[in-house]
Design a protein around this motif. Sequence first.
Motif, PDB file in Angstrom:
ATOM      1  N   ILE A 231       0.815  -1.214   0.000  1.00 35.66           N
ATOM      2  CA  ILE A 231       0.000   0.000   0.000  1.00 35.66           C
ATOM      3  C   ILE A 231       0.847   1.261   0.000  1.00 35.66           C
ATOM      4  O   ILE A 231       0.506   2.250  -0.642  1.00 35.66           O
ATOM      5  CB  ILE A 231      -0.954   0.002   1.218  1.00 35.66           C
ATOM      6  CG1 ILE A 231      -2.016  -1.092   1.061  1.00 35.66           C
ATOM      7  CG2 ILE A 231      -1.624   1.357   1.396  1.00 35.66           C
ATOM      8  CD1 ILE A 231      -2.896  -1.266   2.281  1.00 35.66           C
ATOM      9  N   PRO A 235      -0.807   5.014  -1.359  1.00 36.15           N
ATOM     10  CA  PRO A 235      -1.878   4.676  -0.402  1.00 36.15           C
ATOM     11  C   PRO A 235      -3.287   4.910  -0.918  1.00 36.15           C
ATOM     12  O   PRO A 235      -4.218   4.244  -0.476  1.00 36.15           O
ATOM     13  CB  PRO A 235      -1.569   5.588   0.799  1.00 36.15           C
ATOM     14  CG  PRO A 235      -0.117   5.891   0.678  1.00 36.15           C
ATOM     15  CD  PRO A 235       0.153   5.970  -0.782  1.00 36.15           C
ATOM     16  N   TYR A 238      -3.933   2.050  -3.851  1.00 36.58           N
ATOM     17  CA  TYR A 238      -3.953   0.671  -3.362  1.00 36.58           C
ATOM     18  C   TYR A 238      -4.759   0.503  -2.066  1.00 36.58           C
ATOM     19  O   TYR A 238      -4.590  -0.478  -1.357  1.00 36.58           O
ATOM     20  CB  TYR A 238      -2.521   0.185  -3.145  1.00 36.58           C
ATOM     21  CG  TYR A 238      -1.689   0.180  -4.413  1.00 36.58           C
ATOM     22  CD1 TYR A 238      -2.183  -0.386  -5.588  1.00 36.58           C
ATOM     23  CD2 TYR A 238      -0.429   0.753  -4.450  1.00 36.58           C
ATOM     24  CE1 TYR A 238      -1.440  -0.384  -6.767  1.00 36.58           C
ATOM     25  CE2 TYR A 238       0.335   0.764  -5.611  1.00 36.58           C
ATOM     26  CZ  TYR A 238      -0.184   0.198  -6.770  1.00 36.58           C
ATOM     27  OH  TYR A 238       0.559   0.208  -7.926  1.00 36.58           O
ATOM     28  N   ASP A 239      -5.634   1.460  -1.793  1.00 30.88           N
ATOM     29  CA  ASP A 239      -6.513   1.360  -0.623  1.00 30.88           C
ATOM     30  C   ASP A 239      -7.484   0.195  -0.833  1.00 30.88           C
ATOM     31  O   ASP A 239      -8.357   0.256  -1.709  1.00 30.88           O
ATOM     32  CB  ASP A 239      -7.285   2.668  -0.452  1.00 30.88           C
ATOM     33  CG  ASP A 239      -8.235   2.658   0.736  1.00 30.88           C
ATOM     34  OD1 ASP A 239      -8.470   1.583   1.320  1.00 30.88           O
ATOM     35  OD2 ASP A 239      -8.754   3.739   1.075  1.00 30.88           O
ATOM     36  N   ALA A 247      -5.387  -3.331  -5.122  1.00 32.86           N
ATOM     37  CA  ALA A 247      -4.666  -3.705  -3.910  1.00 32.86           C
ATOM     38  C   ALA A 247      -4.203  -5.162  -3.988  1.00 32.86           C
ATOM     39  O   ALA A 247      -3.096  -5.502  -3.543  1.00 32.86           O
ATOM     40  CB  ALA A 247      -5.550  -3.492  -2.685  1.00 32.86           C
TER      41      ALA A 247
END
Length: 763
Positions: A231, A235, A238-239, A247
């Motif tokens: 992540i 961030p 890729y949450d 992700a």
Amino acid sequence: MRDVKEGWGQTFSTLFKLVGAGVVAGVLVAFIALPGVGSAGLTARDAADDFENMDSKLKTSAPSERTVMYDTNGKEMGRFFDRYRDSIRLDQVAPIMKTAMVDIEDYRFYQHGALDLKGTIRALASNANSDQTQGGSTLTQQYVKNLFVDSAKTEKEYLEAIAPTVGRKLRELRYALDLEQRMTKDQILEGYLNIAYFGAGAYGVQAASKRYFSKSADKLTLEEAALLAGITQNPTQYDPTRFADAARKRRDIVLYRMAELRHITKAQADQAAAKPVTLNKTEPVGGCETSKAPYFCEYAKFEMLQILSDGKYWQLKPKQRQDIVNKLNRGGYTIRTTLDMGMQRDVDKALRGIVPPGGNRVGAEAMVEPGSGNIRAIGVSKRYGPGKGRTTLNLAADSAHGGGSGVSAGSTFKVFTLAAALDQGIPVNTTINSGSSTTVSGMTDCKGGGTAPWSPSNADPAEKGGYNLKTGTWASVNTFYAHLEKRVGLCNAVKMAQKFGMKRADGQPFKEYPSQVLGVNEIDMVHLAAAYAGFAARGKYCAPRAITEVVDPEGKKLELPKHDCRQVVDEDVADKVNQILQGVLTKGTARGRSIGRPAAGKTGTCEGHTCAVFAGHTPNLAAATAYWDYRGPFQYPVYGVFGADQPAAIWQQSMSNALSGKPAPGFRDPVNDFGDSSKVPDVKGQSIGAATAALRGADLNVQVSPRPVESDQPKGTVASTSPSPGADVSPGTTVIIYMSNGKKGGRPSHGRPNEDFPWPWDD
């Protein structure tokens, strides 16, 4: 030929970029993310010179940490943060998590220094052949960047911390070199894991583990660790709560990178990659809305803001106040409070059992411990929070602690004029002939200014006649107290209230009007409870407090303001006040509201029925309650409600439960003579009921002889009493009534009690 030329041109371009970037190690890093150096306006020579002369000592604040409040039993009851973080030691992180993070972010972390030349050259070559840049920053450099981002106090500082400039990259490298000399690799990795942003509002690996999986970081599995490690590169993208597919792809990249580096097997990677992303989310919660004691939490929060601003929070400008709020949210303080969660539950149960939480009428109560001023509970009938039927206004507190403008104190304020009278030596048996209405004039305020004539009246027109300090208090006779205040002096009555910490809830100066004796100054329940706690503590007033200790993240205790706790009246005066107020619960306006142990109190009904109030105490606990329409007490009166109704009912239930199983000490009897001997009233010829009321009004007990005696008085009326009319007796003396048989002559014979007549007064 075109293809050949294009091929040579591409090769030349690549070599040119590599040669142009092949300068001192410090400048190399600047080119990693910035292959087009010229656009930055900084030459390699300039960069090298700046790098050599740059300050190497990293000057940033520690990473922001959540602040946590605890009750008296050490249980968490509130937390504050603007970045959800829960820092932990490296040994509290699952080994597989550490491995995953290092493998994907900086696999040579334990082999190189602050600058990884191999990684840098690899990134440069990749960037030279692609429009997409590849990061070459080491984990230490990323740690430095995150420190600057986290410590940014303004938008400008934040933008500087993330700006794609050569200067920023050089600065990160310079500080990284310093950190590598002062910290071990494990310390750097621990710092990075605690500061990195993992998306969805989670900062640090522990917060991320709880946010996505509802578990601590030492319990992470392989696939969970790989997900988290992936992540940090982006961030937002890729949450997993928003972009589960992205992700998962990133997680699998981490898994196969770990397999490539032989830290897990290919079979383990395949097995983990075959699993879908499974979350067990926990929403990050902060502030007082989720607290089990939200109104106490709000009060303590504002007290903490005052501590952090040296008592000047409300004098600061808005931006300065926000800085103090940020300090609370990011400072990582441990706050020990005075909250007794058991008493808080008792308060909430009583309030919401008597006042419907969803209505416009509200109840509010505060409990304070005598002798310390420790606030044990603060409650409001309405649920805390935004939305219909709720409120975020701390209706039990003053405006400085998140409350509003307060409510009228009603007749609960008479206690201060009573105390002032006793303090001046005015005898208790001082009788003032009080009509159902009256006019008083000639008073002066504390500045020496005169006041206009005042014409109060009693709640019940039948309340008239002679009253003394006891009976006038028990019956809560307004006209009696108007004349008593004049004898005491308006300023003296006001100063007595202020000695016991009373002040207006809106922070404005006290209104020094004659009607202050009837509670026209709007006050809050916390300070009213603290004032009555002062009488319970035999005249020792302690300002209400919610916080007893504050510790910073390094374990250092903050210096708290000196607690205001002092003797404001003689113990004997307070003892006499308590003795008189006990009669309110047994003989006066609040009879029937006893709690099965020695207790004292005072009812209050506000002007025009704008509210109703009750304040009372035992030697070991005090509480004050109010009931009104929160839309506006003057626009929406609570007609027909008196202090002995909902307010006293809330007080009775909450106090009974809060003190259940605890010691039940009695009040001290005053040692000195306060001049409260009584003269036996002449009740000859009156009915038994009227005579009984008159005698009890003089603080005397009554027995009626069962045998009528010969007398010239009408049959069934009072023939005589023993002691006889006009006799000086002690309060509580039993007077025997002899009833006439309607026949002349004869001597009275003594008998035993026959019946007990009720006290006729209501508030």
